[in-house]
Design an enzyme around this catalytic site. Structure first.
Site, PDB file in Angstrom:
ATOM      1  N   GLN A  24       3.408   9.870   0.928  1.00 42.60           N
ATOM      2  CA  GLN A  24       4.666   9.122   0.803  1.00 42.60           C
ATOM      3  C   GLN A  24       5.398   9.396  -0.500  1.00 42.60           C
ATOM      4  O   GLN A  24       6.566   9.038  -0.634  1.00 42.60           O
ATOM      5  CB  GLN A  24       4.405   7.613   0.930  1.00 42.60           C
ATOM      6  CG  GLN A  24       3.954   7.206   2.327  1.00 42.60           C
ATOM      7  CD  GLN A  24       3.740   5.698   2.395  1.00 42.60           C
ATOM      8  OE1 GLN A  24       2.686   5.208   2.014  1.00 42.60           O
ATOM      9  NE2 GLN A  24       4.749   4.977   2.855  1.00 42.60           N
TER      10      GLN A  24
ATOM     11  N   CYS B 139       6.700  -0.458   6.756  1.00 40.99           N
ATOM     12  CA  CYS B 139       6.267   0.704   5.964  1.00 40.99           C
ATOM     13  C   CYS B 139       7.377   1.086   4.997  1.00 40.99           C
ATOM     14  O   CYS B 139       8.542   1.101   5.379  1.00 40.99           O
ATOM     15  CB  CYS B 139       5.972   1.861   6.913  1.00 40.99           C
ATOM     16  SG  CYS B 139       5.465   3.372   6.072  1.00 40.99           S
ATOM     17  N   LEU B 140       7.001   1.387   3.765  1.00 43.25           N
ATOM     18  CA  LEU B 140       7.993   1.767   2.751  1.00 43.25           C
ATOM     19  C   LEU B 140       8.729   3.057   3.147  1.00 43.25           C
ATOM     20  O   LEU B 140       9.837   3.290   2.683  1.00 43.25           O
ATOM     21  CB  LEU B 140       7.321   1.941   1.386  1.00 43.25           C
ATOM     22  CG  LEU B 140       6.770   0.646   0.755  1.00 43.25           C
ATOM     23  CD1 LEU B 140       5.963   0.972  -0.493  1.00 43.25           C
ATOM     24  CD2 LEU B 140       7.889  -0.333   0.423  1.00 43.25           C
TER      25      LEU B 140
ATOM     26  N   HIS C 130      -3.573   1.188   7.819  1.00 41.05           N
ATOM     27  CA  HIS C 130      -2.207   1.727   7.798  1.00 41.05           C
ATOM     28  C   HIS C 130      -2.129   2.943   6.858  1.00 41.05           C
ATOM     29  O   HIS C 130      -1.585   3.984   7.221  1.00 41.05           O
ATOM     30  CB  HIS C 130      -1.245   0.617   7.340  1.00 41.05           C
ATOM     31  CG  HIS C 130       0.185   1.036   7.194  1.00 41.05           C
ATOM     32  ND1 HIS C 130       1.191   0.505   7.963  1.00 41.05           N
ATOM     33  CD2 HIS C 130       0.778   1.927   6.356  1.00 41.05           C
ATOM     34  CE1 HIS C 130       2.349   1.065   7.594  1.00 41.05           C
ATOM     35  NE2 HIS C 130       2.118   1.927   6.616  1.00 41.05           N
ATOM     36  N   GLU C 131      -2.698   2.798   5.659  1.00 42.93           N
ATOM     37  CA  GLU C 131      -2.622   3.897   4.672  1.00 42.93           C
ATOM     38  C   GLU C 131      -3.484   5.086   5.085  1.00 42.93           C
ATOM     39  O   GLU C 131      -3.086   6.231   4.894  1.00 42.93           O
ATOM     40  CB  GLU C 131      -3.010   3.407   3.277  1.00 42.93           C
ATOM     41  CG  GLU C 131      -2.129   2.288   2.700  1.00 42.93           C
ATOM     42  CD  GLU C 131      -0.644   2.535   2.828  1.00 42.93           C
ATOM     43  OE1 GLU C 131      -0.197   3.702   2.782  1.00 42.93           O
ATOM     44  OE2 GLU C 131       0.100   1.550   3.000  1.00 42.93           O
TER      45      GLU C 131
ATOM     46  N   HIS D  98      -1.706   7.244   7.429  1.00 43.21           N
ATOM     47  CA  HIS D  98      -0.760   8.163   6.776  1.00 43.21           C
ATOM     48  C   HIS D  98      -1.427   9.500   6.471  1.00 43.21           C
ATOM     49  O   HIS D  98      -0.785  10.546   6.529  1.00 43.21           O
ATOM     50  CB  HIS D  98      -0.240   7.568   5.456  1.00 43.21           C
ATOM     51  CG  HIS D  98       0.965   6.681   5.613  1.00 43.21           C
ATOM     52  ND1 HIS D  98       2.164   7.132   6.110  1.00 43.21           N
ATOM     53  CD2 HIS D  98       1.161   5.371   5.323  1.00 43.21           C
ATOM     54  CE1 HIS D  98       3.044   6.132   6.115  1.00 43.21           C
ATOM     55  NE2 HIS D  98       2.452   5.049   5.650  1.00 43.21           N
TER      56      HIS D  98
ATOM     57  N   GLY E 217       0.829  -1.198   0.000  1.00 43.24           N
ATOM     58  CA  GLY E 217       0.000   0.000   0.000  1.00 43.24           C
ATOM     59  C   GLY E 217       0.859   1.240   0.000  1.00 43.24           C
ATOM     60  O   GLY E 217       2.044   1.189   0.376  1.00 43.24           O
TER      61      GLY E 217
HETATM   62 ZN    ZN Z   1       3.315   3.177   5.523  1.00 42.06          ZN
END
Ligand code: ZN
Length: 154
Positions: free
Chosen positions: A51, A88-89, A130-131, A134, A46
């Site tokens: 991000q 997380c990326l 999670h997204e 953000h 995701g």
């Molecule tokens: Zn993340």
């Protein structure tokens, strides 16, 4: 379409509350496409617009069952509780254990501006939560316990 550099922890944009999308125009469509290119390049599950440096309420998720694109997503109901590993990326090399709802129902706009809802369970529900976090400037490490280095075993 383009692969973007993913913003990493420490960047202020990840702590900001992202702005709602008012008009779904060509820029938003391009943003969705760029998010997908960047997500698949990074092999993530995701990605949220902040991000890639865009403070707008747009997220995408793909936990292996196809791509979901959500504009102005809102969790309208949640049930259950489950703790599982998350990464997380934007926070490379770390994982932690996060407790989240097992099932969520999310209301959103699709790329055509149509109001939709999605009921998700387990991995997909976790990725959505999670997204959406953000978009509120919340990172999983703000909720996680036992944050640790990602080892080859996990
Ligand atoms: Zn993340």
């Amino acid at each position: 379409m383009a692969v973007y550099k993913i913003v990493e922890i420490g960047d202020e944009i990840l702590k900001e509350k992202a702005k709602p999308v008012k008009n779904i125009n060509a820029n938003i469509i391009k943003l969705l496409d760029n998010l997908a290119d960047t997500l698949y390049d990074a092999k993530g599950a995701g990605l949220a617009a902040p991000q890639i440096g865009v403070s707008k309420r747009v997220i995408i998720v793909d936990t292996g069952e196809g791509l979901h694109e959500l504009i102005n997503p809102q969790i309208i109901s949640a049930a259950g509780q489950e703790t599982d590993i998350e990464g997380c990326l934007s926070i490379p090399g770390l994982i932690g254990d996060v407790t989240r709802a097992v099932t969520v129902k999310v209301k959103y706009l699709d790329r055509h501006g149509k109001e939709k809802d999605l009921t998700a369970k387990s991995m997909l529900a976790r990725a959505l939560q999670h997204e959406i976090d953000h978009l509120e400037g919340i990172l999983y490490v703000d909720r996680a316990v036992n944050i640790r280095k990602l080892s080859q075993k996990e």
